[in-house]
Design a protein around this motif. Structure first.
Motif, mmCIF file in Angstrom:
data_model
loop_
_atom_site.group_PDB
_atom_site.id
_atom_site.type_symbol
_atom_site.label_atom_id
_atom_site.label_comp_id
_atom_site.label_asym_id
_atom_site.label_seq_id
_atom_site.Cartn_x
_atom_site.Cartn_y
_atom_site.Cartn_z
ATOM 1 N N LYS A 244 0.859 -1.180 0.000
ATOM 2 C CA LYS A 244 0.000 0.000 0.000
ATOM 3 C C LYS A 244 0.894 1.229 0.000
ATOM 4 O O LYS A 244 1.925 1.256 0.663
ATOM 5 N N ARG A 245 0.478 2.246 -0.727
ATOM 6 C CA ARG A 245 1.304 3.456 -0.799
ATOM 7 C C ARG A 245 1.187 4.268 0.476
ATOM 8 O O ARG A 245 0.204 4.197 1.204
ATOM 9 N N LYS A 246 2.220 5.061 0.716
ATOM 10 C CA LYS A 246 2.288 5.940 1.880
ATOM 11 C C LYS A 246 1.182 6.994 1.780
ATOM 12 O O LYS A 246 0.954 7.553 0.697
ATOM 13 N N PRO A 247 0.496 7.285 2.890
ATOM 14 C CA PRO A 247 -0.525 8.335 2.848
ATOM 15 C C PRO A 247 0.063 9.647 2.331
ATOM 16 O O PRO A 247 1.191 10.012 2.659
ATOM 17 N N GLY A 248 -0.717 10.325 1.506
ATOM 18 C CA GLY A 248 -0.276 11.596 0.940
ATOM 19 C C GLY A 248 0.342 11.467 -0.439
ATOM 20 O O GLY A 248 0.509 12.473 -1.133
ATOM 21 N N LEU A 249 0.700 10.249 -0.850
ATOM 22 C CA LEU A 249 1.260 10.051 -2.192
ATOM 23 C C LEU A 249 0.154 9.693 -3.171
ATOM 24 O O LEU A 249 -0.738 8.900 -2.848
ATOM 25 N N THR A 250 0.227 10.257 -4.350
ATOM 26 C CA THR A 250 -0.701 9.857 -5.402
ATOM 27 C C THR A 250 -0.232 8.515 -5.975
ATOM 28 O O THR A 250 0.943 8.146 -5.813
ATOM 29 N N PRO A 251 -1.118 7.790 -6.653
ATOM 30 C CA PRO A 251 -0.673 6.557 -7.301
ATOM 31 C C PRO A 251 0.494 6.800 -8.265
ATOM 32 O O PRO A 251 1.410 5.978 -8.360
ATOM 33 N N GLU A 252 0.490 7.934 -8.939
ATOM 34 C CA GLU A 252 1.564 8.257 -9.880
ATOM 35 C C GLU A 252 2.891 8.480 -9.157
ATOM 36 O O GLU A 252 3.941 8.029 -9.619
ATOM 37 N N GLN A 253 2.866 9.204 -8.042
ATOM 38 C CA GLN A 253 4.087 9.426 -7.256
ATOM 39 C C GLN A 253 4.621 8.108 -6.687
ATOM 40 O O GLN A 253 5.823 7.850 -6.722
ATOM 41 N N PHE A 254 3.713 7.274 -6.191
ATOM 42 C CA PHE A 254 4.072 5.964 -5.661
ATOM 43 C C PHE A 254 4.789 5.133 -6.725
ATOM 44 O O PHE A 254 5.872 4.596 -6.498
ATOM 45 N N ARG A 255 4.192 5.068 -7.892
ATOM 46 C CA ARG A 255 4.767 4.278 -8.983
ATOM 47 C C ARG A 255 6.116 4.829 -9.427
ATOM 48 O O ARG A 255 7.047 4.073 -9.691
ATOM 49 N N GLU A 256 6.233 6.130 -9.492
ATOM 50 C CA GLU A 256 7.488 6.774 -9.904
ATOM 51 C C GLU A 256 8.640 6.405 -8.954
ATOM 52 O O GLU A 256 9.729 6.037 -9.391
ATOM 53 N N ILE A 257 8.396 6.517 -7.656
ATOM 54 C CA ILE A 257 9.448 6.178 -6.686
ATOM 55 C C ILE A 257 9.764 4.694 -6.739
ATOM 56 O O ILE A 257 10.940 4.295 -6.723
ATOM 57 N N TYR A 258 8.722 3.875 -6.824
ATOM 58 C CA TYR A 258 8.938 2.429 -6.862
ATOM 59 C C TYR A 258 9.797 2.047 -8.067
ATOM 60 O O TYR A 258 10.805 1.351 -7.934
ATOM 61 N N GLU A 259 9.428 2.522 -9.235
ATOM 62 C CA GLU A 259 10.102 2.113 -10.476
ATOM 63 C C GLU A 259 11.487 2.741 -10.644
ATOM 64 O O GLU A 259 12.419 2.075 -11.083
ATOM 65 N N LYS A 260 11.617 4.010 -10.301
ATOM 66 C CA LYS A 260 12.876 4.713 -10.597
ATOM 67 C C LYS A 260 13.902 4.665 -9.466
ATOM 68 O O LYS A 260 15.083 4.878 -9.712
ATOM 69 N N GLU A 261 13.437 4.409 -8.248
ATOM 70 C CA GLU A 261 14.370 4.377 -7.116
ATOM 71 C C GLU A 261 14.474 2.986 -6.483
ATOM 72 O O GLU A 261 15.572 2.469 -6.307
ATOM 73 N N HIS A 262 13.313 2.423 -6.157
ATOM 74 C CA HIS A 262 13.334 1.161 -5.414
ATOM 75 C C HIS A 262 13.768 -0.026 -6.277
ATOM 76 O O HIS A 262 14.602 -0.828 -5.839
ATOM 77 N N VAL A 263 13.217 -0.143 -7.465
ATOM 78 C CA VAL A 263 13.573 -1.285 -8.323
ATOM 79 C C VAL A 263 15.082 -1.342 -8.584
ATOM 80 O O VAL A 263 15.695 -2.393 -8.382
ATOM 81 N N PRO A 264 15.717 -0.259 -9.012
ATOM 82 C CA PRO A 264 17.175 -0.335 -9.218
ATOM 83 C C PRO A 264 17.941 -0.699 -7.944
ATOM 84 O O PRO A 264 18.920 -1.446 -7.999
ATOM 85 N N LEU A 265 17.487 -0.183 -6.796
ATOM 86 C CA LEU A 265 18.146 -0.514 -5.534
ATOM 87 C C LEU A 265 18.016 -2.004 -5.230
ATOM 88 O O LEU A 265 19.001 -2.675 -4.912
#
Length: 126
Positions: A8-29
């Motif tokens: 579940k995404r962090k409160p206050g994040l839009t689905p788009e912001q959630f996906r952006e962080i997940y794909e561009k930061e978390h996946v590479p890490l």
């Protein structure tokens, strides 16, 4: 062997912001820290008009991690106990995941796939 995780995404994040962080930061890490994955995919729950859900879903993404063997799964689990790796992942996850207890779920699954030939063989012309 496949592990399925629901997040579940962090409160206050839009689905788009959630996906952006997940794909561009978390996946590479994750990929840089976890060399034993055979596959790693995310399925984002669609909430736009035209994608009506039959029931409200409490999660934003279904993540699937595939391992070539039980040994690779166990190696990955061992890596997750290393404080250096665990701390890096948690620091990143705290930026976009709701880490409240109960807002994450994970389980191992057995998977069956239907061969494409079965769909073609059962297709009828209108």
């Amino acid at each position: 062997m496949k592990m399925v995780r629901l997040f579940k995404r962090k409160p206050g994040l839009t689905p788009e912001q959630f996906r952006e962080i997940y794909e561009k930061e978390h996946v590479p890490l994750v990929i840089s820290l976890m060399p034993y994955f055979k596959g790693y995919s995310r399925k984002y729950i669609q909430r736009e008009p035209g994608y009506e859900l039959s029931k409200e879903v409490d999660y934003d993404v279904v993540t699937e991690v595939t391992f070539a063997s039980k040994d690779d799964y166990e190696r990955t689990q061992k890596l997750l106990t290393d404080p250096k790796i665990k701390d890096q992942l948690l620091a990143c996850e705290s930026r976009f995941l709701d880490l409240t207890p109960g807002n994450r779920m994970g389980f191992l699954v057995d998977e069956e796939n239907t061969p494409a030939e079965m769909f073609i063989a059962n297709r009828t012309s209108p």
